[in-house]
Structures are given as C-alpha cells and as structure tokens.
Design an enzyme around this catalytic site. Sequence first.
Site, mmCIF file in Angstrom:
data_model
loop_
_atom_site.group_PDB
_atom_site.id
_atom_site.type_symbol
_atom_site.label_atom_id
_atom_site.label_comp_id
_atom_site.label_asym_id
_atom_site.label_seq_id
_atom_site.Cartn_x
_atom_site.Cartn_y
_atom_site.Cartn_z
ATOM 1 N N ALA B 11 3.398 -15.850 3.414
ATOM 2 C CA ALA B 11 2.270 -14.895 3.444
ATOM 3 C C ALA B 11 1.304 -14.947 4.657
ATOM 4 O O ALA B 11 1.240 -13.712 5.155
ATOM 5 C CB ALA B 11 1.452 -15.189 2.492
ATOM 6 N N ARG B 22 1.295 -4.809 14.995
ATOM 7 C CA ARG B 22 0.866 -3.466 14.894
ATOM 8 C C ARG B 22 -0.277 -2.875 15.631
ATOM 9 O O ARG B 22 -0.541 -1.932 16.427
ATOM 10 C CB ARG B 22 0.621 -3.303 13.242
ATOM 11 C CG ARG B 22 0.315 -1.764 13.013
ATOM 12 C CD ARG B 22 0.567 -1.679 11.328
ATOM 13 N NE ARG B 22 -0.281 -2.386 10.499
ATOM 14 C CZ ARG B 22 0.142 -3.523 9.662
ATOM 15 N NH1 ARG B 22 1.404 -3.484 9.794
ATOM 16 N NH2 ARG B 22 -0.704 -4.130 9.207
ATOM 17 N N SER B 39 8.317 -14.318 4.084
ATOM 18 C CA SER B 39 7.743 -13.398 3.344
ATOM 19 C C SER B 39 8.057 -13.105 2.159
ATOM 20 O O SER B 39 8.374 -11.954 1.586
ATOM 21 C CB SER B 39 7.706 -11.977 4.323
ATOM 22 O OG SER B 39 6.777 -11.158 3.848
ATOM 23 N N CYS B 43 5.133 -16.531 -6.033
ATOM 24 C CA CYS B 43 4.505 -16.170 -7.196
ATOM 25 C C CYS B 43 5.464 -15.776 -8.408
ATOM 26 O O CYS B 43 5.041 -15.754 -9.527
ATOM 27 C CB CYS B 43 3.253 -15.497 -7.141
ATOM 28 S SG CYS B 43 2.067 -16.083 -5.931
ATOM 29 N N ARG B 71 9.593 -4.283 13.232
ATOM 30 C CA ARG B 71 8.210 -4.561 13.645
ATOM 31 C C ARG B 71 8.434 -5.358 14.950
ATOM 32 O O ARG B 71 7.187 -5.781 15.329
ATOM 33 C CB ARG B 71 7.570 -5.421 12.614
ATOM 34 C CG ARG B 71 7.842 -4.793 11.139
ATOM 35 C CD ARG B 71 6.699 -5.701 10.207
ATOM 36 N NE ARG B 71 6.805 -4.637 8.942
ATOM 37 C CZ ARG B 71 6.089 -5.133 7.924
ATOM 38 N NH1 ARG B 71 5.416 -6.273 7.751
ATOM 39 N NH2 ARG B 71 6.229 -4.201 6.562
ATOM 40 N N ALA B 319 -2.092 -16.943 -2.774
ATOM 41 C CA ALA B 319 -1.295 -16.084 -2.185
ATOM 42 C C ALA B 319 -2.353 -15.040 -1.595
ATOM 43 O O ALA B 319 -2.004 -14.643 -0.241
ATOM 44 C CB ALA B 319 -0.317 -15.163 -2.945
ATOM 45 N N TYR B 447 -17.647 2.750 -20.259
ATOM 46 C CA TYR B 447 -17.413 2.562 -21.866
ATOM 47 C C TYR B 447 -16.700 3.825 -22.171
ATOM 48 O O TYR B 447 -16.872 4.903 -22.097
ATOM 49 C CB TYR B 447 -18.755 2.357 -22.273
ATOM 50 C CG TYR B 447 -18.488 2.695 -23.959
ATOM 51 C CD1 TYR B 447 -17.831 1.780 -24.932
ATOM 52 C CD2 TYR B 447 -19.272 3.703 -24.282
ATOM 53 C CE1 TYR B 447 -17.675 2.189 -26.076
ATOM 54 C CE2 TYR B 447 -19.067 4.144 -25.709
ATOM 55 C CZ TYR B 447 -18.329 3.287 -26.633
ATOM 56 O OH TYR B 447 -17.964 3.533 -27.879
#
Lengths: 469, 469
Positions: B11, B22, B39, B43, B71, B319, B447
């Site tokens: 992560a 980027r 990556s 979890c 990438r 994470a 509410y």
Amino acid sequence: MSTFVVVGGDAAGMSAASKAKRDDPDLDVVVFEKGEWVSYGACGLPYYVKGEIQTLDDLVSVTPEEFREDRDIDLRTGHEVVEIDPDDRSVTAEGPDGEVVQAYDHLLIATGAAAVVPDIPGVDREGVFTLESMSDGRDLRDFVARSRESSPAEQPDSGPACHFLENCEGPVAVVGGGYIGIEMAEALAHNDFEVHLFQRGERVLKGFSEATSEAVAEHLRDEDVVLYLDTEVRELAGGDRVEAVVTDDDRLPVEMVLLGTGVRPRTGLAESAGVDLGPTGAIAADRYRETNLPDVYAAGDCAEARHVVTGTPSWVPLALTANRHGRAVGQTVAGNPSVGGGVAGTAAVKAFQMEAARTGVLDHDVAREAGFEPVTETIDAKAQAGYYPGEGTVTVTLCADRPTGRLLGGSLVSEFGEGAVHRSHALVGAVTEGVTVAELANYDLAYAPPFNTTWDPILTAAKVLEGEL
Amino acid sequence: MSTFVVVGGDAAGMSAASKAKRDDPDLDVVVFEKGEWVSYGACGLPYYVKGEIQTLDDLVSVTPEEFREDRDIDLRTGHEVVEIDPDDRSVTAEGPDGEVVQAYDHLLIATGAAAVVPDIPGVDREGVFTLESMSDGRDLRDFVARSRESSPAEQPDSGPACHFLENCEGPVAVVGGGYIGIEMAEALAHNDFEVHLFQRGERVLKGFSEATSEAVAEHLRDEDVVLYLDTEVRELAGGDRVEAVVTDDDRLPVEMVLLGTGVRPRTGLAESAGVDLGPTGAIAADRYRETNLPDVYAAGDCAEARHVVTGTPSWVPLALTANRHGRAVGQTVAGNPSVGGGVAGTAAVKAFQMEAARTGVLDHDVAREAGFEPVTETIDAKAQAGYYPGEGTVTVTLCADRPTGRLLGGSLVSEFGEGAVHRSHALVGAVTEGVTVAELANYDLAYAPPFNTTWDPILTAAKVLEGEL
C-alpha cells in the site's frame, strides 16, 4: 416562583418545557397547544400512511398525561393563544371554557410551520391533502384503506383507470419533489397506487446536489413513479372531489392529490405582539433564541437561526433543530444560559431503496453571496472494497471555497443501507468546524472491506476536489 | 534526472511510487518487492478464506504489469533489499539474477509489518497459520477446501470430532481476539467449522470500548463461537501436525490453529542503515514522513505517526494510513512537499452480523499520560426512530477530558448495516478538530426516521457525557 409559558406543544415547545422543569423543578411551566396532540413525530407520518406504523399513538413519544403527571407540566391542549401582551407580560388563550389570561416571566413562541397550499384553482376540493398534522395523516391513511377495499379491478367505475401500471390502485398525484413529496410517493406506491409526481423546478430535492437529484429521479422512475419535471400544475379540476391534475400539456385523471409544496413559518401571533421577523421571514432570534422582546424566545420551525457556514440567518424547519433549540431555551430559562448551536441546512431522506443527505452550502449563488468562490465536484465510488461482494455505489458531491479550500457543503446518495446518510454526519462536522478539503482528505477514517474502499468515498471526493482548487 | 527508490511494493510503497511518477513523469521510480504480489488488499484475505472472494487476483488493485507498462514504474518483484547505504545513497537488493546496487536521490522504506508468532511450543507445526501474506491466504483457503471435501461426518477418523456443534467441520482454534481473529472466526464459522477463540486478555477487541467488546463477545457466542477469555494458550500440541490447543485448564483437540496475535513493524533493514526508531519501536518520521536520514522516508505499517489527540508518536499499522502517507511521500519527492496527516487510531471490524468502530483515545491510562482527565460514558439507542420498524440498536461510548470537555475518543457497535462504522467518521472529525462534547451535541446532524432518532445516538451520547463533566 417564576412562570415559563410555552406557545405550541410539539418538538421545540415540549423539549423546552421538559428541560426547564427538569432543571428547575420550582419553575411553573405552562404549555398552550391548540390541538389535541403534543410531542408527536410528524416526520413519521409518511410511514404511518405507508402502513409501516400502525397507529397515530405510536408517533407520540410522550403523552399529554405523562407531561402532566410525570413531568408536572401544566399542559393545556385545545387552547389557542390569540394574543401576547409583552408590556403586561401575559398571553391570552382561547380554550374550551373561554378565554384565559396567563402571566409569564419567560415566554417561548414555538408555533411551528404550516403547509403551503399553492395558489391554484381547486386546492380546496375533496381528495386534496397536505401532510402537516396528525389528522392529515389519518385522512390519508383512511383514503388508502378505502381505495384498497374498493380497487378498480373489482369496481371499474369507481374512479379513473391507471395510465401505465396494470392492477394498480387508481392514479394519484403528488405535487412537489421535496422530501415530503418523495416520502409520500414511496408510501403511496407501496400501497399499489400509480403515483404521478409533479415538480415545478427542473429537479427533485432541489436543495441537494444535482447528482443526488438525478440519482433519486432515476430511481423514482425505476420504481414506476411517473415523474413530471419542470411542470407547473395549473389546476386541480373536478366537482366536489378532485378528478384531474391540469398542466400546460396535460389533463391527468387522478383520485387524490397530495400537496408537498413546502411549509412557511407561523409568525402571525408573534408579529402582532411586536416580535421582529428576520430576512428569511421567520422569527429573528439571537443565539440564545431570544427575540427582540426581552424574555420572549422563539424556537423550532417558526424561527430562523444562524447558518454555520454563511454566518447569516437561515430558516431550516426541521425536527432536530426544534428539539435542540427548545432544549437550549429550557436550560436558559432554568437559569443556565445555553446556546443550541447553528444550523447547517442538513437534511436526509429515504426514497424507496435509496438514501440521500445534504449539508452546508451547495448553491453557488448562496455561496457567492456569503463571500465564497464555490467549486463543486462529484465522484462515484463503490460502497465496499473493490473486491468485496456487492454492487452498491455512493455518490458524493462536495463544494469548497477556491481560495481557502474550506468545505462549504456536501450531498451524498447511495442505495438504502449503503451509508449516504450516516456518512453525512462527518460532513456536518467538517462544515461546522471550517475544515478544508485538504484536511478532510487526511482524516483517519475507519476502513474495513465490508464498509468502504480504503479511502472512504468522502476522502476520495475531498482529494478530487482538492485537486481542482 | 532524479531517482526515487521504494523498498516494499504494497500500500504505502505503490501509492508513493504511483503518485510520484504521476506528478513528476521525469522521475525514475524503482520499486523493490521481495515477493511476487504488489498492491494487494491484505484486508480482504479473511473474505477470500471465507469464500466470498473467488481468487487472490481479485485482491490485487493494480497488477505488476500495469505498474510497469501503464505507470512506467520500474517494479522489480522477487528482489529483497538487504542493505541501505545512506552515505553512498544506494540500496543493495538480491534478486533472481544476483545482487543489484541501485542509487537513489529519494528513498522510501515501506517494509510493512510482520505477523507476530507468539513464543509458545508448537507454533511451527503443520496446521498452524498466520494471516499475513497472499500465500497464507491461499494455504488457509486450501485447508478449508480440503476439510470440506472430507468432512468428519463422512470420514469419522479424519480428525478430532466437534465438541459442541453437530455436523460441523472439525474444530479449529483462533488465537487472538483482535480484528484478524474475529474476521477469521467469521470466515471459518461460515464454512461450518466449530471455532474456538482464545483471548489472553479479559475481552476481545481490546482497543475498543468495554461496551463494544461485550456486545461483540455476546454476538460471537450467539454465533456458536466458543470463546475463551482471560485464557493463555500454553502449547500447540501434536506431532507433525497440530492436534490440540493446551491451556492451563484444558486440552482441546483441533484440526487447525490460526494465530491472530498481532503484528510488529519490519524495521531491521532501516535500523541497520542507521534509521532511528521511535518510542513505539516503529520507524520515527516527521510529518513529511522523513526519517533522521536526509531524503530517506518511511511510511506504512513499518513507521509511526503523530496521534491527533495525544500529539505523540503512535504506531497504528492500517491500510488507509499506509495509502495516505505513501501518497504524501510521492507528492513530496515529486517536488510538492506534503503531509499525510496524523493518525487517530481508527479501526473498524465486521463481526458476523455486527459492526464496530473506534477512534481516538479510550484508554484512561493513555489519556492521563497525555495530560487529560478522562471521563467515559456509554449509551444504547434505537437505530431508527422509536416508532419506525426495526429492532436495531447502536451503542456509543464516548470519552472526554473533564476540564475542557474535549472529545478524546469514541467506540460504536451496532448490528451490521445499522451504521456504527459510518457514524464513526463524524467522531474521527471531532477528535481531529479538538471538538468538545458540548459542541458535538449541538451538531446539526441529518435526521430522518429510517436512519436514526431525532437526536442521532452520537448526539445523545455527547449530551449524556456533557452532563457528566
């Protein structure tokens, strides 16, 4: 011994009365309520009409007897206050035994809001309803029950036929696409009515974001609600009973019309006594809810309050504010001066199998008027981790001020149960505290696969909007 | 041209690599990952074992090929970094083709955390698992599949019989009542295993409030998990394979043991290079995630971060923080110095048909050490308006500082879907912004009857706690 008089026995009034008496048992607390019901959950009326709540009594959180006996409050139902004399520090009420004059040391005006009946021909015909009072709720439920007993399939001459749906109850119209209109559309559709919903503006839920409005509109159509946007109702035609909704383009036979065209503050009594109204047309009050007249307070749907984002007076007639401000007034008159906090313009609605919430400022004109330079972004995100079962989505719209990055408002929509409403709580905090979207994007929010993506949709929206500033 | 080297491809590492590339496409970005997976959503492993997620590939958000090709990141899987030389500004990695030395201008250490294997006899027997890596997940899923193919009902000699449940798969043990232990208990029970959960301390989910722990423990028992609280596991007995869990009181035959006994930061590589650890034992870093070595950053489960309430270093390996801090490092090395925000110790867990979340400081010793005078209150509230259908409840625990009223922490538990987790988002904001319970009680939260009582349970809890201060 000091006397606290309350005019109006619903959320604000009874919260104030109860809190004042609890905090100062020596206080004499007198409440005048013109009707027979007090402290009832008007927000539950659509679900009573729908049939999910069985009796009107279920909507009552505390009965008149309990207020009188358990809380020692002098509650006088069936008493309408017709005059406030601020010089004499007294009110005059008309009750079953004639007029009574009651002196006060502190007075709370909690006269609420009244349903707006639009100025179009035919609104007084039978079969045209608003949803304001408990008796309105009863009338609507009776209508539903009668219609279901004599469904068109069995008695083809009993009313207009359905237009689009087979085996439905006679077509009905809802005028207004706010939350009352949408909740009532759900209630009626649930009872097999063919529902036609007329909205004057271009979108339903106009206070929410456009993305929210569009998602809800699409869902309403999926649920077979016939939606007429940008459509003005010109007349409710018929004889004694309403028979048709007339628009510029159409004449739609219907068996019933529900007007969900908003509410206006009940201010007449206050005005007559010299209480100032604010720029919104509701009663002006300071942060202690005190009006221009000393010891005269105003709270609930009849009064305005400071908006936490714009800092200006705002009129948002909703239940929590009424409760909160009523309670604060009760504390204040009991000797502990208390503010009830501002309003954020927060609202939530269930629309069939979707849920939506909004808070803060989303309207760019309103934002600009308050000195902000608004920028808005909307994102769609999966409601759970990408790999986790479930196809739900959450759509988040955030609006921020370009130069400062401050979050001004937000609007969320999701499938029912996917958390749009409960997530909005975090946005209320952020707009109240003046948090920037950069700060919000760094919040250490809870994450676990069944509940969200690693970056909760709120965080993703904040990151994306931060990138736009 | 500048080079950004990342050690560890999960992560924090991949967030940093992606964001840096980027934001600055001219940057050379090299990632060393000792395993083959990058990556991935660790979890999600309990839900893969449970069977709700079908393949390990589903847990991968971006594949190695996508990182390389789309990438333009020089991702070298199967490469373990064995040395950092801060004077030479280089790292040495061992890969399939031998050692490589790679120079860096910026270095991110994102070596994560390793499962703690408790120091008890028998932990190395077959059938004893931890849940740290993708291959752990695969092994556990294989175990589940094999057991279901040969259930005891059909092959009575294949393993120990169940103790309490009829027609179950052989009994299994989970050691540790944190969220991994509880999620794995759910995963195994869902596959018809009789689950015995051993917790050394007095309650499960010890970082949550006592009320939350008790509600979850009761629910685990309702779901036929056999819960052993305050119970030390002394040995995992057996031959090659584990056959029994031995405690002071008992010897419980089991077919499998899952160790959910926490994680510790992987700091060896950093320490060898002269990187300072902090008081928590994890890598110390400033708010830009920079360590004591210039241009050497640390983020994710191997590093500590500032706690938003105590202001002191805190180690919360989760994470979102890894993603957030990794992303901030990526921005920083791309030339835009960015902080990733503090941690609030927020955590969420689904436990069968319940959900729970916690944030901030709940432990009174921790609060006092940070200079606060903690007061805690817990309330139960109906999850919907009183009159609305549904029997769900939300239990909210809040902890505040007596002299200032500042909210220090909160813990919520509800039935799954009733919003404990999404509601916790608001408490994260409140503890981060230093909001008092009096301020929180005045929040204009959403509410509507299907979502809450007029005062959301959070507000009620804040009001009640305010009254205690």
